[in-house]
Design a protein around this motif. Sequence first.
Motif, PDB file in Angstrom:
ATOM      1  N   GLN A  83      36.611  64.761  20.446  1.00  0.00           N
ATOM      2  CA  GLN A  83      36.542  66.140  21.137  1.00  0.00           C
ATOM      3  C   GLN A  83      35.576  66.945  20.416  1.00  0.00           C
ATOM      4  N   GLN A  84      35.616  67.113  18.935  1.00  0.00           N
ATOM      5  CA  GLN A  84      34.678  68.290  18.255  1.00  0.00           C
ATOM      6  C   GLN A  84      33.196  67.624  18.283  1.00  0.00           C
ATOM      7  N   THR A  85      33.031  66.338  18.134  1.00  0.00           N
ATOM      8  CA  THR A  85      31.897  65.775  18.291  1.00  0.00           C
ATOM      9  C   THR A  85      31.074  65.939  19.771  1.00  0.00           C
ATOM     10  N   ILE A  86      31.687  65.693  20.748  1.00  0.00           N
ATOM     11  CA  ILE A  86      31.209  65.925  22.097  1.00  0.00           C
ATOM     12  C   ILE A  86      30.789  67.437  22.309  1.00  0.00           C
ATOM     13  N   PRO A 106      46.385  62.841  22.932  1.00  0.00           N
ATOM     14  CA  PRO A 106      47.194  61.647  22.915  1.00  0.00           C
ATOM     15  C   PRO A 106      48.025  61.991  24.147  1.00  0.00           C
ATOM     16  N   LEU A 107      48.195  61.147  25.284  1.00  0.00           N
ATOM     17  CA  LEU A 107      49.189  61.535  26.767  1.00  0.00           C
ATOM     18  C   LEU A 107      50.345  61.907  26.056  1.00  0.00           C
ATOM     19  N   LEU A 108      51.039  60.929  25.142  1.00  0.00           N
ATOM     20  CA  LEU A 108      52.630  61.178  24.902  1.00  0.00           C
ATOM     21  C   LEU A 108      52.911  62.106  23.681  1.00  0.00           C
ATOM     22  N   HIS A 109      51.888  62.956  23.359  1.00  0.00           N
ATOM     23  CA  HIS A 109      52.005  63.935  22.200  1.00  0.00           C
ATOM     24  C   HIS A 109      52.794  65.090  22.760  1.00  0.00           C
ATOM     25  N   GLU A 110      53.691  65.399  21.783  1.00  0.00           N
ATOM     26  CA  GLU A 110      54.880  66.415  22.005  1.00  0.00           C
ATOM     27  C   GLU A 110      54.078  67.993  22.349  1.00  0.00           C
ATOM     28  N   ASP A 111      52.831  68.012  21.731  1.00  0.00           N
ATOM     29  CA  ASP A 111      52.048  69.317  22.307  1.00  0.00           C
ATOM     30  C   ASP A 111      51.255  69.092  23.549  1.00  0.00           C
ATOM     31  N   LEU A 112      51.468  68.280  24.069  1.00  0.00           N
ATOM     32  CA  LEU A 112      50.606  68.146  25.396  1.00  0.00           C
ATOM     33  C   LEU A 112      50.572  69.403  26.136  1.00  0.00           C
ATOM     34  N   THR A 113      51.826  69.803  26.754  1.00  0.00           N
ATOM     35  CA  THR A 113      51.941  70.789  27.466  1.00  0.00           C
ATOM     36  C   THR A 113      51.025  72.354  26.728  1.00  0.00           C
ATOM     37  N   GLU A 114      51.186  72.453  25.679  1.00  0.00           N
ATOM     38  CA  GLU A 114      50.361  73.585  24.816  1.00  0.00           C
ATOM     39  C   GLU A 114      48.755  73.415  25.289  1.00  0.00           C
ATOM     40  N   VAL A 115      48.123  72.055  25.050  1.00  0.00           N
ATOM     41  CA  VAL A 115      46.936  71.801  25.375  1.00  0.00           C
ATOM     42  C   VAL A 115      46.519  72.023  26.959  1.00  0.00           C
ATOM     43  N   SER A 145      45.145  57.776  18.632  1.00  0.00           N
ATOM     44  CA  SER A 145      45.738  58.816  17.686  1.00  0.00           C
ATOM     45  C   SER A 145      45.361  60.360  17.798  1.00  0.00           C
ATOM     46  N   LEU A 146      46.080  61.166  17.298  1.00  0.00           N
ATOM     47  CA  LEU A 146      45.667  62.578  17.398  1.00  0.00           C
ATOM     48  C   LEU A 146      44.251  62.797  16.608  1.00  0.00           C
ATOM     49  N   THR A 147      44.022  62.289  15.437  1.00  0.00           N
ATOM     50  CA  THR A 147      42.889  62.446  14.645  1.00  0.00           C
ATOM     51  C   THR A 147      41.765  61.778  15.409  1.00  0.00           C
TER      52      THR A 147
END
Length: 713
Positions: A656-659, A676-685, A648-650
């Motif tokens: 990520q923040q902990t690392i 998440p691989l299939l998240h709609e904002d992947l390209t922005e990331v 999940s995104l959460t």
Amino acid sequence: MFDPGQETLSAGIGEDSNGINLMEFSDEILLHILSYVPCTDLVLNVRRTCRKLATLCLDKSLTHMVLLHKEYQVNKDKVKQLMRGIGKEIHQLNMAGCYWLPSHTIDHVIRCKNLVKLNLSGCHLTSLRLSKILSALQHLRSLAIDVNPGFDAGQLSSECKATLSRVLELKQTLYTPSYGVVPCCTSLEKLLLYFEILDRSREGLILSGQLMVGESNVPHYQNLRVFYARLAPGYVNQEVVRLYLAVLSDRTPENLHAFLISAPGSFAESGTTKNLLDSMARNVSLDALQLPKSWINGSGLLQHLKFNNPFYFSFSRCTLSGGHLILQVINGGKDLKSLTSLNLSGCIRCLSSDSLFRKAEDDIDSSILESLVVSCCNLRHLNLSAAHHHSSESLGKHLCQLLARLKHLLSLALPVCSITDVSTNTDKPPVQSMTNVVPPGLGKKIRIGVPTYTKNFLEQSNQKSQSSVFWTLLENLPFLKNLELIGSNFSSAMPRNEPAIRNSLPPCSRARSVGDSEVAAIGQLTFLQNLTLAQLPSILTGSGLVSIGLQCQHLRSLSLANLGMMGKVGYTSALMDMLKHCKCLRDLRLEQPYFNANTQFFQALSHCSALQRLCIISRSGTLQFDAVMSFMANCLEVVMCHMFMGESLTVCKTLQQTILQSFQADRPALNVIIFPLLHEDLTEVIRDVPMMHLDEITLFKSRVAEEPPNLWW
């Protein structure tokens, strides 16, 4: 400065149980040893140990060229001390990809008054800062920079423009439509352009490829010898490169000997480009050529172009037939001993006759490949991937047997189906197609951490592979450093600038005959450094990976994608055993649906003490939070951790923040993306990933013969 109080240390430096002291070696031997030590360590640490090393560490052979590229532990303070200490001695400075250094750190380059070559690609650089730096570098002849949004050539001082007018080599990466500093470089002999302009801004606005009117003072190409342009996907990149080419079409440089344009997808030929190619056919003789596929397909261009002593050809994705390849490129068997690099990836007809009725899966014409091998006997880099190159049952005419004659090969990319041993192909049982994906929870589970293979199985695999044509090929290429085996129909789940791909094409039927025993054959490549294996559906236990881990001790980069059936991961145990032996591994890319990145996996990965970059892409894949954190704590060299999974995104954001909070203070270059691989904002990331990581490991592509050798210093 040398500390006299440390003199007593010199007696013990390098001394072993036999009383041999490293300081007793000659200066020549010590200089050779010291050449393997990063320059920052030499200047800031090693030279403080004793008087002899204090002198040797400042030898011109060690200080004239400073490489900070991929020196991930270098921080702003070290750069400042380095420039203060030896700035005037540096003639070549490579800071490419130092994305973690603050922009004001680049100002210290001004101390390097005698710089001849400077690479600042990937560094934070404004037009004002560039102007300030270049104004002080009167001897500069080679420059590499990025051009970002907000760049204004009008802010460059007259002193800066004077320096640019003397530059002979320019590498420019464009993130915004611009000529950059090209119009100021009036003496250019080599121009490398990388177009990375996105079609939309972060706010969603559609960008235009038209340049500002004030930038119409365009390039000076009269002295140009090398022109190279690489385009990322997108129509804006195509619009901008056409403006660069328009000047070339007016007057083609007489000394042009390398013309290369790498463009994905469709890049239509225009009237301007046609005039340019016609002019090149009349006026120049080339040594290196690469063109968009639409410029070559269906045209007689190749038969009109003149070649001198060609060293590089790329006809990637062109519909060039075998007949045209022989007649127009190697001139009916002409001696092409000068050719060292050839890219035929995606050329589905390049090894076949000109028959109109031929299908892509039909057998190749071995006589065409044989002519190519005979004429280009000094090839060092060859790419035949992304096509179905099937051999017939003709004795001694298998593709692997013919390629075995190329004794100088250092890099080789092949489709998986091309290495099938035809004589045994019909004897192997069919393997379930990758399209028949096993739903989660229904397939037979593999017990993680418990090997599903035995030593006897490994021995049988080796004995079986030694009789194969693929084993024979690798046996005859003992110095191979780079090997790619990629399924003809493979496509990565994460393409550039698009949503993640959810479905992939099934593998070629012949690829189902390539399994663990063929992978085991790779273990005989003692000098192998980079290995890619993608879409091998018949990998069962992965036992061949263990052979590679044990025998390929120089392996630095490993990319595995879609091995075995897609519904379950059957090679995890073998992969973990392999990783325990990969002491030199620096980059690992793993793309596999349903992969479970658990504690056992990360414990095995922790044995890779040299690991710097990790990328895992797994649709419906899972990870264990504590296992990742423990891995990051144990592997101190890791500076890039990219995981695109099914979590999940959460969960992803928290990890990520902990690392970053835990490790970034001690690792200034740390770049972490968990998403998440299939998240709609992947390209922005993805757009925020440093280009060095994105291009070299995060995005999948074939890299053999991708560019001419030694394109840039």
